[in-house]
Design a protein around this motif. Structure first.
Motif: not given
Lengths: 254, 442
Positions: A89, A99, A102, A107-108, A110, B167-173, B175, B194
């Motif tokens: 990956x 991660x 997270x 959610x959302x 960063x 892709x931008x908003x849920x980038x982390x999720x 990933x 997802x």
């Protein structure tokens, strides 16, 4: 009395209706380093992922600090088996450790500078700062396992579940991991580890859970990790349980 | 858009085809990266086929080719494909690829039958769905804010924007659920959810592009740019950027090539993408076949150079009567082009001196050689001591391992062997410095 970090009541887990774990009932004391031990196919990993809600329970319930798992996610850190992910990956060691943050972010949102800083500290704790920007395929097996541990540290949990963290690592990494787990325990955390090397159980763990489709014994290593219990756990499966599981799969008897 | 009117109609058509091709390709390629990473490349293929009955049923029920109804129909069947595949796999005991193969071919066949039975007289034929009519994208126009633009633009542009936004908003999720779905689920990011959102976007993108662009291009773009980019980089952001670049380049070059050879545009764009993939397979810096070949050749050359150095070192130790000639030296390490090249490159590096009759180590070469011989003899000592090999069995494995034992491993070996000064044959283990002068050939 405060609720224990992990309490399992009468948990039965089944794949395709066929039970693989029967009526597990146990409590894990706070601030202990716990080994889950048993032969291949005994259901050790299954027990772990059932507790984490990754597969549904056929019956029974699990409580983390007195509440169901779904309400205690942020108290829990998880280290899956190393082979469970794709190491090709396109992420770096740092990305993987991030991660861990997270869950807290939700959610959302960063990860920001604070999370990056925390992740870097976690990498340092496992001696991997120098490899932070390496793609994860370029790490050795032991280093990959350290990255997974660093990610669990980044989860900043009270109770950790680890699935065979010593599998396929070199001797020095194993020692480093053990010291880390002990440090976590000494810091008041509870660490539950699926383990397969009987030689080291007595050295590593305060508390042992012996499994073989059913709970053989659970308690302090000194009184639980005995010849008698080991004989029970490793002395072959109970044929009646296999039969019974098969019967459940087939459906009600005519 | 005044500048557009100044273009010749042909050029304008070309530009529209390129733009719409590029947007479609990019919309697919971005999602495709995640399909590739999740090892679900085939699911994109499956969904883009399986949506056909959804489109037909939507048409039968609504009586129009309205994009909204089409989308709903395709979305339902797209998700059904994903769910049926998973059900067959999980509960039916069918392997995942087989389950997918059965589901999407059956649904596609159902779609073809439905078209033949109820779709006659409508502009909805399977051939068109497959190949698309990208060439004619310019003809079917709508008015947007006073400008006449191809209808395909109106359907693909919002989809591209939506995919990007996702892709931008849920980038982390995305990933964490792609890399480690179990961890994502324990953290409360439902990996399954997802997965279905991603599938829904694949279905949406397919529908938005099927009419004009055709599903061949969609299938190719869902897999090929992502797979190509994955070969070229090991960073996710770069991978997405590269995939988008490949998608755009395929559209531009594909359109040019299709005009040049007067053939199907969507097909040509797919071919160009395939060419990019082929090039990446051959020339990728890390995984490419060419770089593997070059790497193997480099290793072989290093080994033959080290063999030459070690041999010269041993001759010095033995205080040979006369120095070795270049031809003899080459023969002694197996001869051939590689050995000749090895000797030449040693001279060039200043590790040996050679003339027509003699090859000798330079000071620098002797230092390198002593390192290699040290590795060799340490390993021999280790084999005898810890693996219990008899003396006559240790030379060959050590001759192999000497090339791989670096400084750190040397130290560890030396520490383990408690600094034995000699190898099992009683020969001095060099310290990695020039050997003690013992009446060498010099």
């Amino acid at each position: 009395m405060p609720p224990p970090p992990l309490e399992i009541h009468d948990m039965t887990v089944a794949y395709h209706r066929k039970p693989v774990l029967w009526d597990i009932d146990l409590t894990v004391p706070e601030g202990s380093l716990v080994g889950i031990v048993g032969p291949n196919g005994a259901g050790k990993s299954t027990a772990l992922i059932s507790v984490l809600g990754l597969i549904p329970l056929a019956s029974g319930r699990v409580e983390i600090y007195g509440k169901p798992y779904a309400r205690q996610r942020h108290q829990v850190g998880y280290v899956p088996q190393r082979e469970s992910v794709d190491w090709d990956f396109p992420v770096t060691a740092m990305d993987v450790v991030l991660m861990g943050t997270y869950g807290r972010l939700g959610w959302i949102r960063r990860p920001g500078a604070a999370e990056r800083h925390a992740a870097r500290l976690c990498l340092a704790q496992v001696g991997m700062e120098a490899q932070a920007d390496r793609q994860i395929r370029q790490l050795s097996g032991g280093q990959q396992q350290r990255v997974f541990l660093a990610r669990a540290l980044a989860q900043d949990a009270r109770i950790y579940f680890m699935d065979e963290p010593f599998a396929g690592v070199d001797a020095s990494t194993e020692q480093a991991i053990v010291r880390l787990l002990q440090a976590l325990r000494d810091g008041g955390k509870t660490v539950i580890v699926v383990h397969h090397d009987l030689q080291t159980v007595a050295d590593y763990f305060d508390h042992v859970i012996l499994l073989n489709m059913r709970l053989i014994a659970s308690g302090p290593t000194a009184t639980t990790f005995t010849h008698e219990n080991l004989h029970k756990a490793y002395g072959g499966r109970l044929t009646i349980l296999d039969e019974a599981a098969e019967a459940v799969r087939r459906g009600p008897a005519p | 858009m005044a500048w557009l009117q100044s273009l010749s109609p042909d050029t304008e058509t070309t530009l529209w085809v390129m733009l719409i091709g590029a947007m479609t390709n990019t919309a697919c390629a971005l999602l495709g990266c995640y399909l590739v990473l999740r090892r679900m490349s085939l699911l994109g293929d499956a969904i883009s086929h399986a949506v056909l009955p959804g489109l037909v049923v939507a048409f039968i029920l609504s009586g129009t080719l309205n994009v909204g109804y089409m989308f709903l129909g395709a979305l339902a069947v797209g998700l059904l494909t994903s769910a049926l595949t998973e059900t067959l796999h999980r509960h039916g005991g069918v392997a995942e690829d087989a389950a997918m193969g059965v589901v999407f071919t059956s649904l596609f066949a159902l779609g073809v039958i439905l078209i033949k039975r109820y779709g006659s007289g409508v502009d909805l034929d399977p051939g068109c769905v497959l190949e698309g009519l990208l060439e004619f994208v310019d003809l079917n126009r709508v008015e947007v804010a006073g400008h006449s633009v191809p209808r395909a633009l109106v359907s693909i542009a919002p989809v591209l924007a939506l995919n990007l936004l996702f892709l931008v908003v849920f980038w982390k999720e995305l990933l964490v659920s792609s890399f480690d779905p179990a961890l994502a689920t324990t953290m409360g990011f439902r990996a399954g959810l997802l997965h279905y959102v991603l599938m829904a976007l694949v279905a949406l993108t397919t529908v938005a592009s099927f009419e004009q662009v055709g599903s061949i291009l969609v299938i190719a773009m869902l897999i090929v740019p992502g797979a190509t980019a994955h070969l070229l980089t090991d960073r996710l952001r770069t991978m997405l950027g590269l995939a988008a670049a490949i998608a755009v380049a395929s559209a531009v070059l594909g359109q040019l090539a299709a005009t040049r050879w007067n053939t199907n545009t969507a097909g040509m764009m797919s071919v160009v993408a395939g060419m990019f993939y082929l090039a990446a397979v051959c020339f990728s810096p890390r995984y490419g076949m060419l770089s593997v070949l070059v790497g193997n050749f480099r290793n072989a050359l290093t080994i033959v150079r080290e063999d030459l150095l070690a041999m010269l070192y041993r001759l010095e130790e033995l205080a040979a009567e006369r120095p070795l000639g270049p031809r003899e030296a080459i023969q002694a390490v197996g001869g051939g082009v590689l050995a000749t090249l090895g000797l030449w490159s040693l001279a060039r590096r200043g590790e040996i001196q050679r003339d027509h009759s003699a090859v000798r180590l330079t000071e620098r070469g002797r230092r390198r050689a002593s390192q290699i011989v040290r590795s060799h003899r340490l390993w021999e000592a280790y084999l005898v001591r810890y693996l219990g090999l008899p003396l006559d069995h240790v030379h060959e494995p050590a001759a192999h391992m000497e090339h791989y034992i670096g400084g750190r491993l040397q130290e560890q070996l030396a520490a383990d062997l408690e600094q034995t000064g000699t190898d099992p044959h009683g020969r001095q283990i060099p310290h990695g410095e020039p050997p003690p002068a013992s009446g060498t050939a010099e």
